[in-house]
Design an enzyme around this catalytic site. Structure first.
Site, short mmCIF file in Angstrom:
data_model
loop_
_atom_site.label_atom_id
_atom_site.label_comp_id
_atom_site.label_asym_id
_atom_site.label_seq_id
_atom_site.Cartn_x
_atom_site.Cartn_y
_atom_site.Cartn_z
N GLU A 46 -2.83 -5.71 -1.21
CA GLU A 46 -3.09 -4.27 -1.17
C GLU A 46 -4.36 -4.04 -0.34
O GLU A 46 -5.27 -4.87 -0.35
CB GLU A 46 -3.33 -3.78 -2.61
CG GLU A 46 -3.82 -2.35 -2.75
CD GLU A 46 -4.34 -2.04 -4.17
OE1 GLU A 46 -5.02 -2.90 -4.77
OE2 GLU A 46 -4.04 -0.93 -4.66
N ASN A 107 -2.37 5.20 -0.79
CA ASN A 107 -2.54 3.75 -0.86
C ASN A 107 -1.14 3.19 -0.57
O ASN A 107 -0.25 3.30 -1.43
CB ASN A 107 -3.03 3.36 -2.26
CG ASN A 107 -3.41 1.91 -2.36
OD1 ASN A 107 -2.99 1.10 -1.51
ND2 ASN A 107 -4.16 1.55 -3.39
N LYS A 124 1.78 4.17 -3.14
CA LYS A 124 1.49 3.79 -4.53
C LYS A 124 1.71 4.94 -5.51
O LYS A 124 1.13 6.03 -5.36
CB LYS A 124 0.05 3.30 -4.62
CG LYS A 124 -0.32 2.65 -5.95
CD LYS A 124 -1.70 2.01 -5.81
CE LYS A 124 -2.16 1.33 -7.08
NZ LYS A 124 -3.49 0.67 -6.89
N GLU A 143 -9.77 5.40 -6.96
CA GLU A 143 -8.46 5.55 -6.29
C GLU A 143 -7.91 6.95 -6.49
O GLU A 143 -7.25 7.50 -5.59
CB GLU A 143 -7.46 4.53 -6.82
CG GLU A 143 -7.70 3.12 -6.34
CD GLU A 143 -6.54 2.21 -6.65
OE1 GLU A 143 -6.69 1.31 -7.47
OE2 GLU A 143 -5.45 2.42 -6.07
N CYS A 169 -0.36 -3.12 -6.84
CA CYS A 169 -1.38 -3.33 -7.84
C CYS A 169 -1.09 -2.79 -9.24
O CYS A 169 -0.30 -3.39 -9.96
CB CYS A 169 -2.71 -2.80 -7.33
SG CYS A 169 -4.08 -3.62 -8.13
N ASN A 194 -5.67 -5.64 -5.84
CA ASN A 194 -7.12 -5.83 -5.92
C ASN A 194 -7.48 -5.53 -7.37
O ASN A 194 -7.41 -4.37 -7.79
CB ASN A 194 -7.87 -4.82 -5.04
CG ASN A 194 -7.73 -5.06 -3.56
OD1 ASN A 194 -8.65 -5.53 -2.91
ND2 ASN A 194 -6.59 -4.74 -2.99
N1 ING Z 1 -6.46 -2.23 -9.62
C1 ING Z 1 -6.38 -2.51 -10.96
C2 ING Z 1 -5.03 -3.03 -11.44
O1 ING Z 1 -4.25 -2.34 -12.05
C3 ING Z 1 -7.53 -2.28 -12.91
C4 ING Z 1 -6.89 -1.44 -11.87
C5 ING Z 1 -8.80 -2.78 -12.67
C6 ING Z 1 -6.82 -2.62 -14.02
C7 ING Z 1 -9.38 -3.61 -13.62
C8 ING Z 1 -7.38 -3.46 -14.99
C9 ING Z 1 -8.66 -3.95 -14.78
O2 ING Z 1 -4.83 -4.22 -11.27
C10 ING Z 1 -5.67 -1.48 -8.82
N2 ING Z 1 -6.07 -1.41 -7.53
O3 ING Z 1 -4.68 -0.89 -9.23
#
Ligand code: ING
Length: 305
Positions: A46, A107, A124, A143, A169, A194
């Site tokens: 991503e 995204n 996304k 985001e 993600c 990420n």
């Molecule tokens: N990142 C994360 C994900 O769902 C997140 C959001 C961050 C979830 C930290 C849990 C912990 O993997 C993205 N970019 O969606």
């Protein structure tokens, strides 16, 4: 046997002010390694062209914010990747920040076939994080401020001699993501991510990031009889420790290959797309066993307010 040799092209950190050229150099190097390994498809993470910029509140510097989006795909900096794909005969999935001519910000990811043509684009659906600046956080996850929710839903495309789909993600944590594509016959779902190891709203989840990453993608694969290719941008990016652990998962739910570093790494697996039938035509024969009339609540619109 419809065999597809896939390379999960994990990236280590991308610095805040890294130029597109140096990043595309890394992507091309991974694509060449994929070609040397006999891959027909390489899957990048991503937001694979820039640092994960939603970790900062950037409203005070609109020039920097805009610098992270692509207004063309391919554009001047990315054309080289499409050209390489065509020369090598290797297709790819690429996550990137999209700024449309109408001014919409998504995204996004694209799927490019081995002739360098764009097969499909995904925006996304599930945007995690928060909308407003929360200065008390160790880092932001904006985001929901810097992207709009994708309006197109989850599609699938006939490519690479199969039926393939894309997600990004946070989408991988939602069972609906896989099921909507499986109801369209998907045989391989590509998911760049990420994922910071620290989750500010509930740090008790931090030690479970790796477990949750595996759990959701293995479940998604097994419950829908599809391959899942999860690809990280990992390592410590601008001070934020991010999960690596890219992996390729079979329709059985088994992890057939996974990354062992937190940097740029190519993880390769031979994916027999006909393996999907072992699950789609038995346990998860949707036509025979699914009871959608019992699932209405799942698709009800959210209550207003
Ligand atoms: N990142 C994360 C994900 O769902 C997140 C959001 C961050 C979830 C930290 C849990 C912990 O993997 C993205 N970019 O969606």
């Amino acid at each position: 046997m419809r065999s597809l040799r896939v390379g999960a092209a994990q990236l280590g950190p991308i610095a805040r002010h890294a130029g597109r050229g140096e990043v595309v150099d890394r992507l091309v190097a991974l694509m060449r390694r994929g070609s040397d390994a006999g891959c027909q498809l390489v899957v990048f993470p991503e937001l694979a062209l820039t640092t994960f910029f939603p970790r900062w509140y950037l409203d005070d510097d609109p020039k920097e914010l805009d610098s992270y989006y692509e207004t063309e795909m391919p554009g001047p900096a990315t054309q080289r990747l499409f050209d390489e794909a065509r020369v090598l005969g290797v297709g790819f999935y690429l996550g990137y920040a999209e700024l449309t001519p109408e001014g919409n910000r998504y995204n996004s990811s694209i799927l490019v076939e081995r002739d360098g043509s764009i097969v499909g684009r995904y925006r996304k659906v599930h945007l995690p994080g928060h909308e407003e600046h929360e200065p008390d956080r160790p880092f932001q996850h904006l985001e929901r401020r810097y992207f709009e929710e994708g309006p197109d839903g989850f599609g699938v495309w006939n490519a690479f001699d199969g039926i393939v789909g894309m997600a990004l993600c946070n989408d991988r944590r939602w069972p609906e993501t896989y099921r909507v594509m499986a109801l369209q016959g998907v045989e391989m779902v590509m998911i760049g991510y990420n994922t910071p190891l620290h989750y500010t709203p509930d740090p008790s989840q931090n030690p479970l990031q790796s477990f949750h990453n595996r759990l959701v993608m293995q479940a998604g694969a097994y419950q829908n009889g599809t391959w899942v290719v999860g690809v990280a941008k990992g390592g410590i990016e601008e001070g934020v420790e991010s999960l690596a652990q890219s992996m390729i998962i079979a329709p059985s739910g088994q992890v057939v290959a996974e990354a062992v570093t937190i940097g740029d790494e190519l993880v390769v697996a031979e994916c027999d797309l006909d393996w999907c039938k072992h699950y789609k035509e038995t346990l998860f024969n949707f036509d025979r066993y699914r009871r959608p009339e019992m699932y209405n609540l799942i698709a009800q619109p959210k209550a207003e307010g």
